[in-house]
Design a protein around this motif. Structure first.
Motif, PDB file in Angstrom:
ATOM      1  N   GLU A  35      24.967 -24.838  16.776  1.00 49.30           N
ATOM      2  CA  GLU A  35      25.561 -23.664  17.400  1.00 49.30           C
ATOM      3  C   GLU A  35      24.490 -22.864  18.110  1.00 49.30           C
ATOM      4  O   GLU A  35      23.284 -23.062  17.894  1.00 49.30           O
TER       5      GLU A  35
ATOM      6  N   GLU B 232      26.384 -18.450  16.879  1.00 50.47           N
ATOM      7  CA  GLU B 232      27.630 -18.234  17.610  1.00 50.47           C
ATOM      8  C   GLU B 232      28.174 -19.576  18.075  1.00 50.47           C
ATOM      9  O   GLU B 232      27.442 -20.392  18.640  1.00 50.47           O
TER      10      GLU B 232
ATOM     11  N   VAL C 231      34.783 -20.854  20.518  1.00 52.68           N
ATOM     12  CA  VAL C 231      36.097 -21.291  20.062  1.00 52.68           C
ATOM     13  C   VAL C 231      36.983 -21.605  21.254  1.00 52.68           C
ATOM     14  O   VAL C 231      37.703 -22.604  21.265  1.00 52.68           O
TER      15      VAL C 231
ATOM     16  N   GLU D 112      36.989 -16.633  23.363  1.00 50.06           N
ATOM     17  CA  GLU D 112      36.709 -16.309  21.977  1.00 50.06           C
ATOM     18  C   GLU D 112      35.538 -17.138  21.461  1.00 50.06           C
ATOM     19  O   GLU D 112      35.322 -18.273  21.887  1.00 50.06           O
ATOM     20  N   SER D 113      34.795 -16.535  20.539  1.00 51.95           N
ATOM     21  CA  SER D 113      33.726 -17.238  19.855  1.00 51.95           C
ATOM     22  C   SER D 113      33.650 -16.715  18.430  1.00 51.95           C
ATOM     23  O   SER D 113      34.079 -15.600  18.136  1.00 51.95           O
ATOM     24  N   SER D 114      33.134 -17.533  17.536  1.00 57.26           N
ATOM     25  CA  SER D 114      32.960 -17.126  16.144  1.00 57.26           C
ATOM     26  C   SER D 114      31.481 -16.930  15.868  1.00 57.26           C
ATOM     27  O   SER D 114      30.634 -17.639  16.407  1.00 57.26           O
ATOM     28  N   ARG D 115      31.173 -15.948  15.013  1.00 57.41           N
ATOM     29  CA  ARG D 115      29.790 -15.634  14.702  1.00 57.41           C
ATOM     30  C   ARG D 115      29.614 -15.589  13.193  1.00 57.41           C
ATOM     31  O   ARG D 115      30.491 -15.141  12.465  1.00 57.41           O
ATOM     32  N   ARG D 116      28.454 -16.022  12.745  1.00 56.45           N
ATOM     33  CA  ARG D 116      28.125 -15.957  11.324  1.00 56.45           C
ATOM     34  C   ARG D 116      26.612 -15.920  11.159  1.00 56.45           C
ATOM     35  O   ARG D 116      25.857 -16.333  12.059  1.00 56.45           O
TER      36      ARG D 116
ATOM     37  N   VAL E 121      32.364 -16.294   8.417  1.00 51.58           N
ATOM     38  CA  VAL E 121      32.598 -15.915   9.801  1.00 51.58           C
ATOM     39  C   VAL E 121      32.793 -14.407   9.871  1.00 51.58           C
ATOM     40  O   VAL E 121      33.546 -13.831   9.079  1.00 51.58           O
TER      41      VAL E 121
ATOM     42  N   SER F 276      34.440 -11.659  11.216  1.00 49.88           N
ATOM     43  CA  SER F 276      35.676 -11.451  11.977  1.00 49.88           C
ATOM     44  C   SER F 276      35.918  -9.999  12.338  1.00 49.88           C
ATOM     45  O   SER F 276      36.824  -9.698  13.110  1.00 49.88           O
TER      46      SER F 276
ATOM     47  N   ARG G 276      34.020  -8.075  22.110  1.00 49.19           N
ATOM     48  CA  ARG G 276      33.753  -9.393  21.550  1.00 49.19           C
ATOM     49  C   ARG G 276      32.683 -10.147  22.317  1.00 49.19           C
ATOM     50  O   ARG G 276      31.954 -10.940  21.751  1.00 49.19           O
TER      51      ARG G 276
ATOM     52  N   SER H 161      27.722 -11.018   4.797  1.00 50.54           N
ATOM     53  CA  SER H 161      28.815 -10.346   5.491  1.00 50.54           C
ATOM     54  C   SER H 161      28.325  -8.964   5.924  1.00 50.54           C
ATOM     55  O   SER H 161      27.185  -8.583   5.648  1.00 50.54           O
TER      56      SER H 161
END
Length: 335
Positions: free
Chosen positions: A146, A163, A166, A170-174, A189, A191, A197, A224
Motif C-alpha cells: 500500500e 493508504e 478502494v 475512496e481510500s482506506s487508511r490504517r 482501518v 474510518s 477524505r 486507532s
C-alpha cells in the motif's frame, strides 16, 4: 504521481519565437544544488538534487564531498545517523560514513524512510521493506503493498500511515508499527478521520499525532484514533522535526498562527508561512516566510533549524525573519 517511485512525462504545446542574437548565456549550474537535508549531532548532511553527490558540513562549516557510485538525474533523500547517513531514491540505498568511500547497499527503489539510531527503514514498492544497519545484512519486512502516506519515529519503532485505494473517490487508511527487529503490528482501518477524505495526512508530534486539515488526533495504543485537537488554522504540510512539529500554510489571516508580515517583503513573489510548534503542546514557537511548499527540514544539536527552500537555509532566532542562506557549493570549493 502520488508515489514518487514512478516518473510521468506530460507533454504540452507552446509557440515560442526566439531571437538567437539576443539571448544571454544560460547560467552555469552550481556544482552543488541541495535537494534534501538531515542532521545528526553537529553534522549536517545534504544531497544534491540531481547529481550523485553528498556533502557533510561540520559545526565549523567545513564541508566534505562524498561521491555516490550511482547515476545522475536521480532525486534522492538523506537520513543522518550518529555515524554517517543513509541516502536512498529510485536507484537504491547508499551508506555514507565519514572517512570511508560511499557504497551502495541495495538497488531496490525507496520512496519513503526513517531512521532510529543507525537503523534505516527503507520503504519500497512490492510489499517488502528493508531494515538496514551499517554492520549487518538487511532484514526483510513483509508489509501490505500500500501507499506510504506518512512515516515517523516513536521511541524505538517506526509508525507508518498506509493508504489503499478502494475506488476512484475512496481510500482506506490504517496505521502500522514496525520495530527495529522487524516485528509488524497493523491497526484497524481509520474510518472516522476528520476533515476532507482526499486531504493528505501527516504523522508528527510527541506524543505522536495524526494531522489532517487543521486537526491533530491522538494515536491510541491499538493504533486507532482518540481525541482531536483543533489547531486554529489549516496547514497543507506537516512534518516531524526534533522537538518541533513543522507546519507550512498560506500566509492569510485565517491560517497564520503568528499574525505578522515579514520585513522587506517582495510583492512579486508569493511566500509560504513555515511555523514551528512545540511537539507536546502544539503551541506556536516561531514562524518564518519561505519560498517552498513542502520543504525538507531538520534540526542540529545546537537547535539550529535547517530547511531546503531556495537552497540550504537556516531559520533565524527571531520570528518572521527571512532565513539565512548557506552556500554549500562555496564551502566545497573553499580550500
Amino acid at each position: 504521481m502520488r508515489d514518487d517511485v514512478y516518473e510521468v512525462d506530460r507533454e504540452s504545446g507552446a509557440w515560442i519565437e526566439l531571437d538567437l542574437d539576443d539571448v544571454p548565456p544560460h547560467p552555469v549550474r552550481p556544482r552543488f544544488v541541495p535537494g534534501d537535508v538531515s542532521a545528526a549531532g553537529d553534522v549536517l548532511w545534504t544531497v544534491d538534487s540531481g547529481l550523485p553527490i553528498v556533502a557533510s558540513i561540520d559545526s565549523e562549516h567545513v564541508a566534505t564531498e562524498h561521491v555516490l557510485p550511482g547515476p545522475t538525474g536521480v532525486s534522492r533523500h538523506v537520513w543522518a545517523t550518529p555515524g554517517g547517513c543513509w541516502v536512498a531514491g529510485t536507484d537504491g540505498t547508499y551508506r555514507c560514513t565519514t572517512g570511508f568511500e560511499p557504497c551502495r547497499v541495495s538497488d531496490v527503489p525507496v520512496h519513503a524512510g526513517a531512521v532510529v539510531g543507525e537503523i534505516f527503514l527503507a520503504c519500497s514498492p512490492g510489499g517488502v521493506w528493508w531494515l538496514h544497519t551499517p554492520a549487518a545484512d538487511p532484514i526483510a519486512v513483509k508489509v501490505p503493498d500500500e501507499y506510504v502516506n506518512s512515516i515517523a519515529v516513536e521511541g524505538d519503532s517506526f509508525l507508518v500511515l498506509l493508504e489503499a485505494r478502494v475506488s476512484d473517490r475512496e481510500s482506506s487508511r490504517r496505521l502500522m508499527r514496525v520495530t527495529t527487529a522487524g516485528d509488524v503490528t497493523t491497526g484497524p482501518v481509520l474510518s472516522s478521520i476528520p476533515g476532507p477524505r482526499r486531504q493528505r495526512l501527516f504523522l508528527a508530534g510527541s506524543p505522536l499525532r495524526l494531522f489532517n486539515h487543521g486537526t491533530a488526533s491522538t494515536i491510541l495504543p491499538d493504533l486507532s484514533l482518540g481525541d482531536e485537537y483543533d489547531l486554529g488554522w489549516e496547514p497543507f504540510h506537516v512534518k516531524q522535526v526534533g522537538t518541533y512539529v513543522c507546519t507550512v500554510a498560506h500566509p492569510s489571516s485565517d491560517a497564520s498562527p503568528i499574525g505578522q508580515r515579514p520585513g522587506d517583503c517582495d510583492p512579486t513573489r508569493r511566500y509560504r508561512l513555515l511555523t514551528l510548534l512545540d511537539a507536546a503542546t502544539l503551541e506556536p514557537v516561531k514562524s518564518a516566510p519561505i519560498f517552498a511548499i513542502r520543504p525538507a527540514i531538520t534540526v542540529d544539536a545546537t537547535g539550529t533549524v535547517w530547511i531546503i527552500a531556495d537552497g540550504l537555509q537556516s531559520l533565524p532566532e527571531q520570528s518572521m525573519q527571512w532565513p539565512n542562506p548557506l552556500d554549500v557549493a562555496a564551502l566545497l570549493d573553499y580550500p
